[in-house]
Design a protein around this motif. Sequence first.
Motif, PDB file in Angstrom:
ATOM      1  N   LEU A 199       0.840  -1.188   0.000  1.00 17.94           N
ATOM      2  CA  LEU A 199       0.000   0.000   0.000  1.00 17.94           C
ATOM      3  C   LEU A 199       0.874   1.236   0.000  1.00 17.94           C
ATOM      4  O   LEU A 199       2.029   1.195   0.455  1.00 17.94           O
ATOM      5  N   ASP A 200       0.325   2.317  -0.556  1.00 15.83           N
ATOM      6  CA  ASP A 200       1.079   3.561  -0.648  1.00 15.83           C
ATOM      7  C   ASP A 200       0.075   4.703  -0.746  1.00 15.83           C
ATOM      8  O   ASP A 200      -0.893   4.602  -1.504  1.00 15.83           O
ATOM      9  N   PRO A 201       0.281   5.782   0.013  1.00 16.03           N
ATOM     10  CA  PRO A 201      -0.610   6.932  -0.114  1.00 16.03           C
ATOM     11  C   PRO A 201      -0.656   7.504  -1.531  1.00 16.03           C
ATOM     12  O   PRO A 201      -1.626   8.163  -1.901  1.00 16.03           O
ATOM     13  N   ASP A 202       0.395   7.249  -2.302  1.00 11.13           N
ATOM     14  CA  ASP A 202       0.425   7.690  -3.695  1.00 11.13           C
ATOM     15  C   ASP A 202      -0.375   6.697  -4.534  1.00 11.13           C
ATOM     16  O   ASP A 202       0.066   5.576  -4.781  1.00 11.13           O
ATOM     17  N   TYR A 203      -1.550   7.126  -4.991  1.00 14.40           N
ATOM     18  CA  TYR A 203      -2.466   6.239  -5.720  1.00 14.40           C
ATOM     19  C   TYR A 203      -1.899   5.766  -7.053  1.00 14.40           C
ATOM     20  O   TYR A 203      -2.446   4.845  -7.672  1.00 14.40           O
ATOM     21  N   LYS A 204      -0.791   6.334  -7.493  1.00 14.19           N
ATOM     22  CA  LYS A 204      -0.177   5.929  -8.755  1.00 14.19           C
ATOM     23  C   LYS A 204       0.727   4.716  -8.598  1.00 14.19           C
ATOM     24  O   LYS A 204       1.269   4.214  -9.577  1.00 14.19           O
ATOM     25  N   LYS A 205       0.902   4.259  -7.362  1.00  9.92           N
ATOM     26  CA  LYS A 205       1.780   3.122  -7.093  1.00  9.92           C
ATOM     27  C   LYS A 205       0.959   1.934  -6.615  1.00  9.92           C
ATOM     28  O   LYS A 205       0.160   2.072  -5.683  1.00  9.92           O
ATOM     29  N   ARG A 206       1.159   0.775  -7.233  1.00  5.13           N
ATOM     30  CA  ARG A 206       0.394  -0.429  -6.908  1.00  5.13           C
ATOM     31  C   ARG A 206       1.325  -1.635  -6.825  1.00  5.13           C
ATOM     32  O   ARG A 206       2.380  -1.667  -7.458  1.00  5.13           O
ATOM     33  N   MET A 207       0.922  -2.632  -6.062  1.00  2.93           N
ATOM     34  CA  MET A 207       1.685  -3.875  -5.963  1.00  2.93           C
ATOM     35  C   MET A 207       1.606  -4.616  -7.286  1.00  2.93           C
ATOM     36  O   MET A 207       0.545  -4.691  -7.909  1.00  2.93           O
ATOM     37  N   GLU A 208       2.717  -5.166  -7.721  1.00  3.59           N
ATOM     38  CA  GLU A 208       2.751  -5.911  -8.980  1.00  3.59           C
ATOM     39  C   GLU A 208       2.011  -7.248  -8.826  1.00  3.59           C
ATOM     40  O   GLU A 208       2.276  -7.998  -7.877  1.00  3.59           O
ATOM     41  N   PRO A 209       1.102  -7.579  -9.734  1.00  5.56           N
ATOM     42  CA  PRO A 209       0.460  -8.895  -9.697  1.00  5.56           C
ATOM     43  C   PRO A 209       1.470 -10.039  -9.734  1.00  5.56           C
ATOM     44  O   PRO A 209       1.244 -11.078  -9.108  1.00  5.56           O
ATOM     45  N   SER A 210       2.577  -9.849 -10.428  1.00  2.00           N
ATOM     46  CA  SER A 210       3.598 -10.905 -10.473  1.00  2.00           C
ATOM     47  C   SER A 210       4.185 -11.145  -9.083  1.00  2.00           C
ATOM     48  O   SER A 210       4.503 -12.294  -8.720  1.00  2.00           O
ATOM     49  N   ALA A 211       4.320 -10.085  -8.295  1.00  4.41           N
ATOM     50  CA  ALA A 211       4.822 -10.244  -6.926  1.00  4.41           C
ATOM     51  C   ALA A 211       3.799 -10.966  -6.066  1.00  4.41           C
ATOM     52  O   ALA A 211       4.161 -11.788  -5.199  1.00  4.41           O
ATOM     53  N   VAL A 212       2.516 -10.703  -6.304  1.00  2.00           N
ATOM     54  CA  VAL A 212       1.453 -11.410  -5.589  1.00  2.00           C
ATOM     55  C   VAL A 212       1.534 -12.909  -5.886  1.00  2.00           C
ATOM     56  O   VAL A 212       1.438 -13.747  -4.983  1.00  2.00           O
ATOM     57  N   LEU A 213       1.717 -13.244  -7.141  1.00  2.00           N
ATOM     58  CA  LEU A 213       1.811 -14.662  -7.520  1.00  2.00           C
ATOM     59  C   LEU A 213       3.021 -15.327  -6.863  1.00  2.00           C
ATOM     60  O   LEU A 213       2.929 -16.482  -6.419  1.00  2.00           O
ATOM     61  N   ASP A 214       4.144 -14.614  -6.808  1.00  2.00           N
ATOM     62  CA  ASP A 214       5.334 -15.187  -6.179  1.00  2.00           C
ATOM     63  C   ASP A 214       5.079 -15.503  -4.704  1.00  2.00           C
ATOM     64  O   ASP A 214       5.515 -16.546  -4.188  1.00  2.00           O
ATOM     65  N   ILE A 215       4.353 -14.630  -4.019  1.00  2.00           N
ATOM     66  CA  ILE A 215       4.053 -14.867  -2.611  1.00  2.00           C
ATOM     67  C   ILE A 215       3.071 -16.019  -2.451  1.00  2.00           C
ATOM     68  O   ILE A 215       3.222 -16.865  -1.562  1.00  2.00           O
ATOM     69  N   LEU A 216       2.082 -16.082  -3.330  1.00  2.00           N
ATOM     70  CA  LEU A 216       1.112 -17.191  -3.265  1.00  2.00           C
ATOM     71  C   LEU A 216       1.793 -18.537  -3.453  1.00  2.00           C
ATOM     72  O   LEU A 216       1.405 -19.537  -2.834  1.00  2.00           O
ATOM     73  N   ARG A 217       2.829 -18.578  -4.281  1.00  2.00           N
ATOM     74  CA  ARG A 217       3.546 -19.840  -4.510  1.00  2.00           C
ATOM     75  C   ARG A 217       4.222 -20.344  -3.238  1.00  2.00           C
ATOM     76  O   ARG A 217       4.412 -21.544  -3.068  1.00  2.00           O
ATOM     77  N   THR A 218       4.566 -19.420  -2.344  1.00  2.00           N
ATOM     78  CA  THR A 218       5.190 -19.841  -1.076  1.00  2.00           C
ATOM     79  C   THR A 218       4.157 -20.358  -0.078  1.00  2.00           C
ATOM     80  O   THR A 218       4.530 -20.950   0.947  1.00  2.00           O
ATOM     81  N   LEU A 219       2.870 -20.137  -0.376  1.00  2.00           N
ATOM     82  CA  LEU A 219       1.821 -20.547   0.551  1.00  2.00           C
ATOM     83  C   LEU A 219       1.224 -21.897   0.169  1.00  2.00           C
ATOM     84  O   LEU A 219       0.376 -22.418   0.905  1.00  2.00           O
ATOM     85  N   THR A 220       1.607 -22.430  -0.987  1.00  2.00           N
ATOM     86  CA  THR A 220       1.022 -23.688  -1.446  1.00  2.00           C
ATOM     87  C   THR A 220       1.914 -24.869  -1.069  1.00  2.00           C
ATOM     88  O   THR A 220       3.095 -24.695  -0.789  1.00  2.00           O
TER      89      THR A 220
END
Length: 220
Positions: A199-220
């Motif tokens: 999260l970031d107060p700057d609305y122009k910055k968002r978490m990369e979906p690819s980074a989300v997928l990398d984290i999900l892979r560690t949860l499986t």
Amino acid sequence: MDKPHFQSLREELDFTTIQIADFLTREVTDAFTKSIEELRTSGHATGLPIGSIAPDFTLNDHTGNTITLSEEIGKGPVVLTFFRGSWCPYCNLELQAYQRQIDTLTSLGAQLFAISPQSPAHSLTIQKKNGLSFPVLCDTNNQVAEKYKLRFRLPDYLHDTYRSLDIDLHRFNSEDSWTLPIPATYILDNQGVIRSAGLDPDYKKRMEPSAVLDILRTLT
């Protein structure tokens, strides 16, 4: 002119910022920059820390179906992405980026829920506009965003700025609090623990979906 090929969501967001700058006055861009810095230094809307238990909630999706987080958590990891609204070009690009990765995300046993303060009608609009196959949940008055420490009130000087851009939050959200969530993404494991957050107060910055997928892979 052909649309450039982007390697990441960040590249696409940065390109959009350059394009938008051509249409905004200096007064408007200065107001946006001021509000971002005020929010960053205010100590408000800081989000929940990694390792905490995600607060439960029940919300309706864009079709009127009810989603309860605690019922979905038992099925596997959950990704929650809070966005501002269909009027925000950055939010649309972020949701489109998630849609491009949704098959991979679900193949990892995860679910994605997008949450905004918009009315059901506007939530349905953004779902259809972007061809989203994941639920878009309606968080009236940002009540869930408040639980996740993301809710903030827009300063008075931004109200007229938003209206000048044909962004009337009362019309989009069907209430007049002039509050929004900081755009944020939380990744929850199947025990409801927040394993990662972006999260970031700057609305122009968002978490990369690819980074989300990398984290999900560690949860499986």
